[in-house]
Each structure stands twice: as C-alpha cells, then as structure tokens.
Design an enzyme around this catalytic site. Structure first.
Site, PDB file in Angstrom:
ATOM      1  CE  LYS A 164       4.494   2.939  -3.019  1.00 57.40           C
ATOM      2  NZ  LYS A 164       5.502   1.899  -2.907  1.00 57.40           N
TER       3      LYS A 164
HETATM    4  C1  PLP Z   1       5.817   0.568  -2.294  1.00 52.25           C
HETATM    5  C2  PLP Z   1       6.684   0.355  -1.104  1.00 52.25           C
HETATM    6  C3  PLP Z   1       7.791  -0.509  -1.113  1.00 52.25           C
HETATM    7  C4  PLP Z   1       8.071  -1.484  -2.221  1.00 52.25           C
HETATM    8  O1  PLP Z   1       8.131  -0.980  -3.469  1.00 52.25           O
HETATM    9  P1  PLP Z   1       7.820  -1.895  -4.738  1.00 52.25           P
HETATM   10  O2  PLP Z   1       8.342  -1.062  -5.862  1.00 52.25           O
HETATM   11  O3  PLP Z   1       6.353  -2.116  -4.789  1.00 52.25           O
HETATM   12  O4  PLP Z   1       8.585  -3.170  -4.573  1.00 52.25           O
HETATM   13  C5  PLP Z   1       8.616  -0.543   0.004  1.00 52.25           C
HETATM   14  N1  PLP Z   1       8.361   0.204   1.084  1.00 52.25           N
HETATM   15  C6  PLP Z   1       7.288   1.019   1.152  1.00 52.25           C
HETATM   16  C7  PLP Z   1       7.077   1.828   2.381  1.00 52.25           C
HETATM   17  C8  PLP Z   1       6.413   1.112   0.071  1.00 52.25           C
HETATM   18  O5  PLP Z   1       5.326   1.898   0.158  1.00 52.25           O
END
Ligand code: PLP
Length: 376
Positions: free
Chosen positions: A180
């Site tokens: 991210k």
């Molecule tokens: C990455 C992601 C999540 C979950 O995040 P984590 O930190 O990996 O648990 C939830 N929703 C979306 C759309 C994502 O891309």
C-alpha cells in the site's frame, strides 16, 4: 523482475524504528498515539485508531455496527475479499452491488437497488485509489439511515471534490501492508470525526477493556473491565514509528504515482487493445494500482504469462469476491450476480505502479505489454 507494487524504506525509517525500540515501549506507547494524530491530521479526520492490519480495521467497523445474523451490508464485488469478510465475521450477509463499467467503482444505482429492510451499512471501496461517488452514497445512506464505511486501503491521499478520503464516510479504514502507499509492515487504521466512535473503537481493539495498560499505570489502578467482546488488534510502537516516518514521504510518493499513471495513460490513449480505467474530473486519484482492461478477444492469460515470463510482475485485481468458494457456499453467490464486474474481470490486468519505478521501466512495461498483445 519488476513487481506490480513495492515498498520503500529509507535510513530515516530505520532510525525511527530503532529509536522506538530504544524508548522502552514496545506496544501501545506514545508512538501509537503520534501516528494516529499524524495520519488523521493528514486525511483531515478528527480521530484515528491504529490496529494491527487493514482487515482488523474493517472488522472493527462491523463490530461497531453490532451486526447480527440476517443483517445485510452492501459491498462491491471488485475488491480484496477482506471488505466482505468483515461482514461475514459477524455472521451477517454481504450483499454485492455491481460496479460501474467505466471505473469499476461501486454503482450508486446498484446500491439503491440492493437495499432491503435488513440493510445496515454500505462499504464503498476506492478501487485502485480512485474515490467512489461519495455524495451519491452519502445521500442513499441518509435516506435509508445506513452507516457509511469507506474501505480506503487503496486511497490514502486521494481527494473527492477537494475533500480528502478519510472525511467522506462515517468511518474510513486504511491498510499499511507493504504493497500500500505507506507501510508499518502490517498495520491499519480507522479514522472518524465522531469522538464516541473513536473511544469505542479503542476498546474494541483491546479485548473490549475500558482502560488500557498505560492509563492504568498512570492512575495506579489495577481495575479494568470488559464492557463488550473485543479483539486483540493492537499494533506495536515501533510499527507506528515507521508509519509516522513513512507518512512524511507520502506527498512526494503520490506525485510520482501520478506521473507514472500519466505516462501509461498517454501510451494507451489511442489504443484499441488496451483501455485505461476512466478517472472522474471530481477526484485526485491516489493510484495504488494502475489497472487496464484488455479488449475482448485478447487472451488475458496469454498476455499475463508472457509478461511474467519477461520479468514484469503483472497481477489481476480482483477475482470478483462472490466467485470465491466460501461465498458460493455460505451465501449462494455465483455467476450472473454482478455482470459488469464479471465481464470486466475477464480482461483486467494490473501493471507495475510504485514510486521507485523509473520512466525507463514504465516504457519497458508498455513495450512488453504491446509485444505480448501482438503475439496473443
Ligand atoms: C489490502 C486491503 C485490505 C486489507 O488490508 P490488510 O492490511 O492486508 O489486512 C482491505 N481492503 C482492500 C481493498 C485492500 O486492498
């Protein structure tokens, strides 16, 4: 190998983590509150509650709703499964509302059509980093007395009609997974303007206990009470120190992501084989992902395999959530439920997008893609 996404760690990030480790605090110390203040300020929200990952952040929002079996929450199919899983954790039912053809964002018309007397909330996903039509979702939520949640795992730093993502829903969740915009290794946050919600979220991340260890230590009291059933979703101090350090670089990273997107956009503008997703003039896109749709008749699997073989780490975001075996079994979902998402999925391809990607590498990705299409 050029991956589809990649984190960036500088020496000052390492120093920030080392300083936190030397501070004497390992978990729920001052760095947690600092990161909560830094990030919520960045997104224009009054309160932030940091948790151990983005999925935990989403789960906290569905705990806040006190969902019960039979309750329904509207979600898009074009997302990571965690969005819908957060509803399923409560034994409630995720109801899939289809996306718009041009940008694959949840379609307010489909949302309206999916509402029943059991609907409790809408979770919008700012897919790829582009904000949903939050004004439209907001007016539907108000008309039907629903809670509005923004899964903004893709959209840290995005703007909707000049308003930052983080201020467009009742609660907004972020993820700090390495792929991210900024990372804490694993991590997440819920932001909200409502002080009572923030206070309850703090107890939900800590077993439902009404005072944390630090507060008890400061007041010299051994008394704690579990007011409701929570989870242990705490995040460590050294992770939050990394988060605050990363956040300082985010503006420059967002700018670079925008430049890369513009380079891809220009390359595909005249193409009849490749369609870039539409971007609304109302938004500033955060470009977590750069997603293209291959024209019908092009073999996506062949293009995918050829690019991977050439060292380009393309990906597909996403297999529609309602196609997963768990969803088919638990909720009877399957083909035909969200035809727009399902048709788009056939041609989707995610190209590399991260701040350290050079112009030369972007050009290589474009060339390899065009070659792979020509041979498919
Ligand atoms: C990455 C992601 C999540 C979950 O995040 P984590 O930190 O990996 O648990 C939830 N929703 C979306 C759309 C994502 O891309």
């Amino acid at each position: 190998m050029i991956p589809y996404g990649k984190h960036h760690i500088d020496e000052d990030d390492v120093q920030a983590v080392a300083a936190a480790l030397r501070s004497g605090w390992l978990t729920t110390g001052p760095a947690v509150g600092e990161f909560e203040a830094d990030l919520s300020q960045f997104v224009g929200a009054n309160h932030g509650v940091a948790v151990c990952n983005g999925t935990a952040a989403l789960h906290c929002t569905t705990m806040m709703l006190d969902l019960e079996p039979g309750d329904e929450v509207i979600v898009p199919p074009m997302t990571f499964a965690a969005t819908a899983n957060a509803v399923a954790y409560r034994g409630a039912t995720p109801v899939f509302a289809d996306v718009r053809r041009e940008d694959l964002l949840i379609d307010p018309i489909a949302v309206e059509a999916a509402i029943t007397d059991r609907t409790r909330a809408i979770i919008g996903v700012d897919y790829a980093g582009q904000p949903c039509d939050w004004d439209a979702l907001q007016s539907i939520a108000r008309a039907h007395d629903l809670t509005l949640i923004d899964d903004a795992a893709h959209a840290l730093g995005a703007l909707y009609k000049g308003r930052p993502i983080g201020t467009c829903a009742d609660m907004t969740t972020f993820s700090f997974h390495p792929v991210k915009h900024i990372t804490t290794g694993e991590g997440g946050m819920i932001v909200t303007d409502d002080p009572a919600s923030a206070e309850r979220l703090r107890t939900l991340r800590n077993h439902g206990i009404t005072a944390d260890f630090r507060t008890r230590a400061e007041t010299g009291s051994w008394i704690y009470e579990i007011d409701e059933l929570g989870e242990n979703y705490r995040i460590t101090d050294f992770q939050c120190a990394l988060g605050s350090s990363q956040l300082r670089k985010l503006p420059a990273w967002l700018e670079r992501r925008g430049e890369i997107a513009a380079r891809y956009d220009a390359a595909f503008a005249e193409s009849s084989d490749v369609r870039s997703l539409a971007v609304s003039p109302d938004v500033v896109h955060a470009y977590h992902l750069y997603v293209i749709e291959l024209a019908q008749g092009i073999d996506r699997s062949a293009v995918f395999a050829a690019m991977r073989a050439s060292g380009i780490g393309v990906n597909v975001h996403y297999v529609p959530v309602h196609f997963h075996p768990f969803y088919r079994r638990a909720f009877g979902t399957g083909e035909g439920l969200c035809p727009v998402a399902e048709r788009a999925y056939e041609g989707l391809l995610t190209l590399p997008m991260y701040p350290d990607l050079s112009d030369a590498e972007v050009d290589t990705v474009i060339e390899v893609l065009q070659g792979a299409i020509a041979r498919s």
